[in-house]
Motif scaffolding. Structure first.
Motif, PDB file in Angstrom:
ATOM      1  N   GLN A 272       0.815  -1.209   0.000  1.00 51.54           N
ATOM      2  CA  GLN A 272       0.000   0.000   0.000  1.00 51.54           C
ATOM      3  C   GLN A 272       0.856   1.269   0.000  1.00 51.54           C
ATOM      4  O   GLN A 272       0.874   2.012  -0.968  1.00 51.54           O
ATOM      5  N   TYR A 273       1.548   1.499   1.096  1.00 53.60           N
ATOM      6  CA  TYR A 273       2.330   2.716   1.263  1.00 53.60           C
ATOM      7  C   TYR A 273       3.309   2.524   2.412  1.00 53.60           C
ATOM      8  O   TYR A 273       3.252   1.539   3.134  1.00 53.60           O
ATOM      9  N   PHE A 274       4.219   3.462   2.568  1.00 52.71           N
ATOM     10  CA  PHE A 274       5.037   3.514   3.770  1.00 52.71           C
ATOM     11  C   PHE A 274       5.245   4.971   4.156  1.00 52.71           C
ATOM     12  O   PHE A 274       5.188   5.862   3.317  1.00 52.71           O
ATOM     13  N   GLU A 275       5.420   5.179   5.450  1.00 53.79           N
ATOM     14  CA  GLU A 275       5.623   6.516   5.985  1.00 53.79           C
ATOM     15  C   GLU A 275       6.947   6.547   6.727  1.00 53.79           C
ATOM     16  O   GLU A 275       7.327   5.569   7.366  1.00 53.79           O
ATOM     17  N   MET A 276       7.630   7.664   6.632  1.00 52.91           N
ATOM     18  CA  MET A 276       8.902   7.865   7.325  1.00 52.91           C
ATOM     19  C   MET A 276       8.830   9.211   8.029  1.00 52.91           C
ATOM     20  O   MET A 276       8.365  10.183   7.441  1.00 52.91           O
ATOM     21  N   TRP A 277       9.281   9.247   9.283  1.00 54.12           N
ATOM     22  CA  TRP A 277       9.285  10.505   9.994  1.00 54.12           C
ATOM     23  C   TRP A 277      10.399  10.528  11.040  1.00 54.12           C
ATOM     24  O   TRP A 277      10.934   9.498  11.412  1.00 54.12           O
ATOM     25  N   ILE A 278      10.726  11.748  11.421  1.00 54.69           N
ATOM     26  CA  ILE A 278      11.715  11.960  12.483  1.00 54.69           C
ATOM     27  C   ILE A 278      11.061  12.804  13.563  1.00 54.69           C
ATOM     28  O   ILE A 278      10.090  13.513  13.318  1.00 54.69           O
ATOM     29  N   ILE A 279      11.609  12.706  14.751  1.00 54.33           N
ATOM     30  CA  ILE A 279      11.173  13.534  15.872  1.00 54.33           C
ATOM     31  C   ILE A 279      12.419  14.229  16.408  1.00 54.33           C
ATOM     32  O   ILE A 279      13.449  13.586  16.634  1.00 54.33           O
ATOM     33  N   GLY A 280      12.319  15.547  16.568  1.00 55.50           N
ATOM     34  CA  GLY A 280      13.481  16.294  17.025  1.00 55.50           C
ATOM     35  C   GLY A 280      13.099  17.587  17.702  1.00 55.50           C
ATOM     36  O   GLY A 280      11.922  17.914  17.834  1.00 55.50           O
ATOM     37  N   TYR A 281      14.118  18.331  18.114  1.00 53.16           N
ATOM     38  CA  TYR A 281      13.906  19.591  18.812  1.00 53.16           C
ATOM     39  C   TYR A 281      14.993  20.581  18.422  1.00 53.16           C
ATOM     40  O   TYR A 281      16.032  20.222  17.891  1.00 53.16           O
ATOM     41  N   ASN A 282      14.728  21.845  18.729  1.00 49.29           N
ATOM     42  CA  ASN A 282      15.675  22.915  18.448  1.00 49.29           C
ATOM     43  C   ASN A 282      16.833  22.824  19.435  1.00 49.29           C
ATOM     44  O   ASN A 282      16.639  22.909  20.652  1.00 49.29           O
ATOM     45  N   ALA A 283      18.025  22.659  18.930  1.00 47.04           N
ATOM     46  CA  ALA A 283      19.210  22.484  19.774  1.00 47.04           C
ATOM     47  C   ALA A 283      19.569  23.752  20.543  1.00 47.04           C
ATOM     48  O   ALA A 283      20.277  23.688  21.541  1.00 47.04           O
ATOM     49  N   HIS A 284      19.085  24.896  20.103  1.00 47.07           N
ATOM     50  CA  HIS A 284      19.482  26.168  20.700  1.00 47.07           C
ATOM     51  C   HIS A 284      18.467  26.706  21.701  1.00 47.07           C
ATOM     52  O   HIS A 284      18.604  27.835  22.160  1.00 47.07           O
ATOM     53  N   GLU A 285      17.459  25.908  22.053  1.00 46.91           N
ATOM     54  CA  GLU A 285      16.498  26.321  23.069  1.00 46.91           C
ATOM     55  C   GLU A 285      16.879  25.729  24.419  1.00 46.91           C
ATOM     56  O   GLU A 285      17.499  24.674  24.492  1.00 46.91           O
ATOM     57  N   LYS A 286      16.464  26.395  25.475  1.00 44.41           N
ATOM     58  CA  LYS A 286      16.685  25.859  26.810  1.00 44.41           C
ATOM     59  C   LYS A 286      15.875  24.584  26.974  1.00 44.41           C
ATOM     60  O   LYS A 286      14.797  24.445  26.395  1.00 44.41           O
ATOM     61  N   LYS A 287      16.392  23.680  27.772  1.00 43.01           N
ATOM     62  CA  LYS A 287      15.759  22.378  27.945  1.00 43.01           C
ATOM     63  C   LYS A 287      14.312  22.493  28.423  1.00 43.01           C
ATOM     64  O   LYS A 287      13.437  21.761  27.951  1.00 43.01           O
ATOM     65  N   GLU A 288      14.031  23.413  29.312  1.00 44.54           N
ATOM     66  CA  GLU A 288      12.670  23.551  29.839  1.00 44.54           C
ATOM     67  C   GLU A 288      11.694  24.149  28.823  1.00 44.54           C
ATOM     68  O   GLU A 288      10.489  24.039  28.977  1.00 44.54           O
ATOM     69  N   ASN A 289      12.198  24.785  27.764  1.00 43.20           N
ATOM     70  CA  ASN A 289      11.333  25.391  26.744  1.00 43.20           C
ATOM     71  C   ASN A 289      11.249  24.579  25.456  1.00 43.20           C
ATOM     72  O   ASN A 289      10.602  25.006  24.511  1.00 43.20           O
ATOM     73  N   ARG A 290      11.907  23.452  25.401  1.00 45.93           N
ATOM     74  CA  ARG A 290      11.985  22.685  24.156  1.00 45.93           C
ATOM     75  C   ARG A 290      10.635  22.155  23.720  1.00 45.93           C
ATOM     76  O   ARG A 290       9.872  21.606  24.498  1.00 45.93           O
ATOM     77  N   GLU A 291      10.390  22.322  22.431  1.00 45.61           N
ATOM     78  CA  GLU A 291       9.208  21.754  21.797  1.00 45.61           C
ATOM     79  C   GLU A 291       9.685  20.666  20.835  1.00 45.61           C
ATOM     80  O   GLU A 291      10.643  20.868  20.100  1.00 45.61           O
ATOM     81  N   ARG A 292       9.028  19.540  20.856  1.00 47.91           N
ATOM     82  CA  ARG A 292       9.388  18.444  19.957  1.00 47.91           C
ATOM     83  C   ARG A 292       8.548  18.540  18.694  1.00 47.91           C
ATOM     84  O   ARG A 292       7.373  18.895  18.747  1.00 47.91           O
TER      85      ARG A 292
END
Length: 131
Positions: free
Chosen positions: A54-74
């Protein structure tokens, strides 16, 4: 007297069509897209899903390396090209740009990859020779 009635009828018809056009331009197509560019995104995870035949999906999950840890959005970013997916490594930092295309329960927006580069490894400089 009849001339005034025709003018009002014309004003009402034009207003009605203007209202319909406004609805389709502003409300019907109101799914706002969000574009993001990052000078340093750390790829935490790589995932793929295959539906045989049928199909295949590929994705990554990451965050901004230059943000403070407590403010990181994935961010969850889908990738169209398997060649690009295969070159991406977990734990590495990339310069990326991506654009939202739908909402997700876990991540809020879900994005599609527009551009990615590893500034340290994949950036060649100068002109190449063709023989």
């Amino acid at each position: 007297m009849k001339l005034i009635g025709n003018k009002w009828f014309l004003v009402v018809v034009i207003s009605f069509f203007a209202l319909i056009i406004s609805y389709y331009l502003f409300f019907e197509n109101s799914q706002m897209t969000k574009s993001i560019g990052m000078g340093g995104m750390i790829v935490e995870e790589k995932h793929h899903y295959i539906e045989p035949g049928q199909y295949f999906e590929m994705w990554i999950i990451g965050y901004n390396a230059h943000e403070k840890k407590e403010n990181r959005e994935r961010y969850k970013i889908f990738i169209k090209e398997s060649m690009v997916y295969n070159l991406i490594e977990e734990g590495e930092e990339y310069m990326v740009s991506f654009k939202s295309f739908r909402e997700d329960e876990e991540f809020g927006y879900v994005y599609k990859l527009e551009q990615i580069s590893n500034q340290e490894e994949y950036q060649l400089r100068g002109k190449g020779r063709i023989k």
